[in-house]
Design an enzyme around this catalytic site. Structure first.
Site, PDB file in Angstrom:
ATOM      1  CD  GLU A   1       7.316   2.926 -10.188  1.00  0.00           C
ATOM      2  OE1 GLU A   1       6.104   2.829 -10.446  1.00  0.00           O
ATOM      3  OE2 GLU A   1       7.782   2.878  -9.036  1.00  0.00           O
TER       4      GLU A   1
ATOM      5  CB  ALA B   1       6.468  11.963  -0.453  1.00  0.00           C
TER       6      ALA B   1
ATOM      7  CE1 TYR C   1       7.739  15.941  -7.796  1.00  0.00           C
ATOM      8  CE2 TYR C   1       6.798  15.467  -5.637  1.00  0.00           C
ATOM      9  CZ  TYR C   1       7.269  16.375  -6.563  1.00  0.00           C
ATOM     10  OH  TYR C   1       7.252  17.712  -6.266  1.00  0.00           O
TER      11      TYR C   1
ATOM     12  CG  ASP D   1       3.912   5.973   1.732  1.00  0.00           C
ATOM     13  OD1 ASP D   1       2.745   5.531   1.698  1.00  0.00           O
ATOM     14  OD2 ASP D   1       4.880   5.395   1.211  1.00  0.00           O
TER      15      ASP D   1
ATOM     16  CG  HIS E   1      -3.623   2.739   1.081  1.00  0.00           C
ATOM     17  ND1 HIS E   1      -3.564   3.331   2.320  1.00  0.00           N
ATOM     18  CD2 HIS E   1      -2.561   3.215   0.389  1.00  0.00           C
ATOM     19  CE1 HIS E   1      -2.512   4.145   2.362  1.00  0.00           C
ATOM     20  NE2 HIS E   1      -1.893   4.107   1.203  1.00  0.00           N
TER      21      HIS E   1
ATOM     22  CD  GLN F   1      14.798  -6.378  -5.776  1.00  0.00           C
ATOM     23  OE1 GLN F   1      15.486  -7.288  -6.221  1.00  0.00           O
ATOM     24  NE2 GLN F   1      13.767  -5.889  -6.421  1.00  0.00           N
TER      25      GLN F   1
HETATM   26  P1  FAD Z   1      -4.963   8.060  -1.800  1.00  0.00           P
HETATM   27  O1  FAD Z   1      -5.663   7.698  -3.061  1.00  0.00           O
HETATM   28  O2  FAD Z   1      -5.240   9.413  -1.254  1.00  0.00           O
HETATM   29  O3  FAD Z   1      -5.309   6.918  -0.737  1.00  0.00           O
HETATM   30  C1  FAD Z   1      -4.738   6.895   0.571  1.00  0.00           C
HETATM   31  C2  FAD Z   1      -5.766   6.342   1.558  1.00  0.00           C
HETATM   32  O4  FAD Z   1      -6.875   7.261   1.674  1.00  0.00           O
HETATM   33  C3  FAD Z   1      -6.382   5.008   1.131  1.00  0.00           C
HETATM   34  O5  FAD Z   1      -6.640   4.263   2.285  1.00  0.00           O
HETATM   35  C4  FAD Z   1      -7.704   5.414   0.465  1.00  0.00           C
HETATM   36  O6  FAD Z   1      -8.694   4.403   0.550  1.00  0.00           O
HETATM   37  C5  FAD Z   1      -8.098   6.644   1.260  1.00  0.00           C
HETATM   38  N1  FAD Z   1      -8.791   7.631   0.408  1.00  0.00           N
HETATM   39  C6  FAD Z   1      -8.505   7.948  -0.882  1.00  0.00           C
HETATM   40  N2  FAD Z   1      -9.316   8.932  -1.326  1.00  0.00           N
HETATM   41  C7  FAD Z   1     -10.151   9.229  -0.297  1.00  0.00           C
HETATM   42  C8  FAD Z   1     -11.189  10.175  -0.148  1.00  0.00           C
HETATM   43  N3  FAD Z   1     -11.513  11.004  -1.151  1.00  0.00           N
HETATM   44  N4  FAD Z   1     -11.828  10.216   1.055  1.00  0.00           N
HETATM   45  C9  FAD Z   1     -11.479   9.400   2.086  1.00  0.00           C
HETATM   46  N5  FAD Z   1     -10.478   8.480   1.996  1.00  0.00           N
HETATM   47  C10 FAD Z   1      -9.821   8.408   0.811  1.00  0.00           C
HETATM   48  N6  FAD Z   1       4.858   7.411  -3.329  1.00  0.00           N
HETATM   49  C11 FAD Z   1       5.733   8.443  -3.518  1.00  0.00           C
HETATM   50  O7  FAD Z   1       6.068   9.151  -2.570  1.00  0.00           O
HETATM   51  N7  FAD Z   1       6.259   8.704  -4.760  1.00  0.00           N
HETATM   52  C12 FAD Z   1       5.922   7.979  -5.853  1.00  0.00           C
HETATM   53  O8  FAD Z   1       6.418   8.241  -6.956  1.00  0.00           O
HETATM   54  C13 FAD Z   1       5.003   6.887  -5.687  1.00  0.00           C
HETATM   55  N8  FAD Z   1       4.627   6.135  -6.742  1.00  0.00           N
HETATM   56  C14 FAD Z   1       3.679   5.153  -6.576  1.00  0.00           C
HETATM   57  C15 FAD Z   1       3.260   4.410  -7.690  1.00  0.00           C
HETATM   58  C16 FAD Z   1       2.309   3.401  -7.554  1.00  0.00           C
HETATM   59  C17 FAD Z   1       1.844   2.651  -8.788  1.00  0.00           C
HETATM   60  C18 FAD Z   1       1.789   3.097  -6.269  1.00  0.00           C
HETATM   61  C19 FAD Z   1       0.793   1.993  -6.114  1.00  0.00           C
HETATM   62  C20 FAD Z   1       2.203   3.815  -5.152  1.00  0.00           C
HETATM   63  C21 FAD Z   1       3.140   4.853  -5.284  1.00  0.00           C
HETATM   64  N9  FAD Z   1       3.576   5.610  -4.198  1.00  0.00           N
HETATM   65  C22 FAD Z   1       4.480   6.645  -4.381  1.00  0.00           C
HETATM   66  C23 FAD Z   1       3.096   5.310  -2.838  1.00  0.00           C
HETATM   67  C24 FAD Z   1       1.834   6.120  -2.472  1.00  0.00           C
HETATM   68  O9  FAD Z   1       2.126   7.498  -2.420  1.00  0.00           O
HETATM   69  C25 FAD Z   1       1.346   5.626  -1.109  1.00  0.00           C
HETATM   70  O10 FAD Z   1       0.844   4.315  -1.218  1.00  0.00           O
HETATM   71  C26 FAD Z   1       0.360   6.512  -0.359  1.00  0.00           C
HETATM   72  O11 FAD Z   1       0.223   6.011   0.972  1.00  0.00           O
HETATM   73  C27 FAD Z   1      -1.043   6.567  -0.961  1.00  0.00           C
HETATM   74  O12 FAD Z   1      -1.073   7.254  -2.125  1.00  0.00           O
HETATM   75  P2  FAD Z   1      -2.412   7.270  -3.016  1.00  0.00           P
HETATM   76  O13 FAD Z   1      -2.166   8.179  -4.128  1.00  0.00           O
HETATM   77  O14 FAD Z   1      -2.884   5.907  -3.308  1.00  0.00           O
HETATM   78  O15 FAD Z   1      -3.397   7.973  -1.938  1.00  0.00           O
END
Ligand code: FAD
Length: 286
Positions: free
Chosen positions: A17, A51, A49, A110, A148, A211
């Site tokens: 990454e 946010a 990316y 986030d 999460h 870090q």
């Molecule tokens: P979601 O899948 O939407 O989950 C967020 C919360 O909502 C979780 O508690 C989940 O259990 C809950 N949830 C999920 N779906 C539902 C549903 N349908 N109904 C009810 N609750 C639900 N951030 C950035 O800004 N840019 C990046 O490039 C970036 N890259 C990342 C790469 C990786 C591999 C990881 C692990 C994280 C990355 N993040 C990045 C951070 C990420 O955006 C945050 O962790 C964010 O808080 C959650 O994103 P998510 O896509 O997991 O969200």
């Protein structure tokens, strides 16, 4: 190529990454880093990316296109939906598709006080569903071996993860962790709940004090005793910490690969020298 196919072809998929530089002027430096990383034959390179589309410097799409079209390495473009509208998502998807980038890591992003959650895409699963409806992309998703932070329990988080898979996500990448037991426990639970898609394990080598102060302090990853011992022993010795951090990551990765992880994803923080050292320590297993 849709990168989920790689998991059918290889016992362990190796990916790296990177993140876009804040200043466009630093793009040349990143391209040099990528050229060095390309020597490690990664199966794909993912590009983060900002946010809310707040990439102040070079864009994720531009860098992913360079990886895909100039370096001929599969690129995975991260895309978040916090603050997004159907119009903005449509524009991002068109831009990526036109640039030849057909693999997306669909994320919510986030929580941000300046950027309300999107009405149309409150979760990554809603973004994944929109990408599936449009077609033409492989969709990856994020997952959290220790749960999460917004979920009460790991089990609840995995229930939500199932919605992501049902929406079209066909591969997962984990949040970083320092104790492999979390990955194995998470995988076991996810499989029991019917999530069968490949899961790449995310590992970050901790090689500098900054870090420790930023990533480790801010991450919700739990710290096993062997990790805290390593940090307290080397935190005042720059070179010692660098070497110990690389060794720790190599040990973690070797254990994951030997235990049959579908893939390993290196959070290399744009450091090609770190990626090379880690790769040297695991290449016999890949
Ligand atoms: P979601 O899948 O939407 O989950 C967020 C919360 O909502 C979780 O508690 C989940 O259990 C809950 N949830 C999920 N779906 C539902 C549903 N349908 N109904 C009810 N609750 C639900 N951030 C950035 O800004 N840019 C990046 O490039 C970036 N890259 C990342 C790469 C990786 C591999 C990881 C692990 C994280 C990355 N993040 C990045 C951070 C990420 O955006 C945050 O962790 C964010 O808080 C959650 O994103 P998510 O896509 O997991 O969200």
């Amino acid at each position: 190529m849709f990168i989920d196919r790689l998991y059918q072809q290889k016992p362990c998929v190796f990916s790296i990454e990177i993140f876009p530089p804040k200043q466009t002027a630093n793009l040349e430096k990143l391209y040099h880093t990528l050229s060095e990383m390309s020597k490690l034959n990664p199966d794909f390179i993912s590009v983060t990316y900002g946010a809310g589309g707040k990439n102040l410097g070079a864009s994720t799409c531009e860098i992913a296109s360079h990886i895909q079209n100039d370096l001929h390495i599969n690129a995975l473009a991260h895309l978040t939906c916090v603050g997004a509208t159907p119009q903005s998502i449509c524009a991002s998807l068109d831009e990526l598709h036109k640039a030849g980038v057909h693999n997306i890591l669909a994320l919510r992003g986030d929580a941000n006080p300046d950027l309300p959650f999107s009405k149309e895409y409150p979760h990554a699963s809603d973004l994944a569903a929109a990408i599936t409806a449009r077609g033409g992309f492989h969709i990856a998703g994020a997952c959290y071996p220790e749960g999460h932070v917004e979920s009460q329990t790991l089990s609840e988080d995995i229930e939500n993860l199932k919605k992501k898979v049902e929406a079209g996500v066909s591969q997962l990448i984990t949040q970083l962790f320092f104790d492999n037991i979390h990955y194995y426990r998470f995988l076991n639970l996810a499989r029991k709940k019917g999530i069968r898609i490949p899961v790449s394990a995310g590992v970050m080598p901790i090689v500098s004090r900054s870090q420790i102060e930023r990533t480790v302090a801010l991450s919700s990853a739990s710290l096993p005793p062997q990790f805290t011992k390593m940090i307290s022993r080397w935190q005042d010795d720059e070179q010692g910490l660098y070497e110990a951090g690389i060794e720790y990551a190599i040990n973690q990765l070797r254990d994951l690969i030997n235990s049959g992880a579908d893939g390993v994803h290196l959070y290399a923080m744009n450091r090609s020298a770190v990626a090379s050292r880690v790769y040297e320590g695991i290449q016999d297993l890949l």
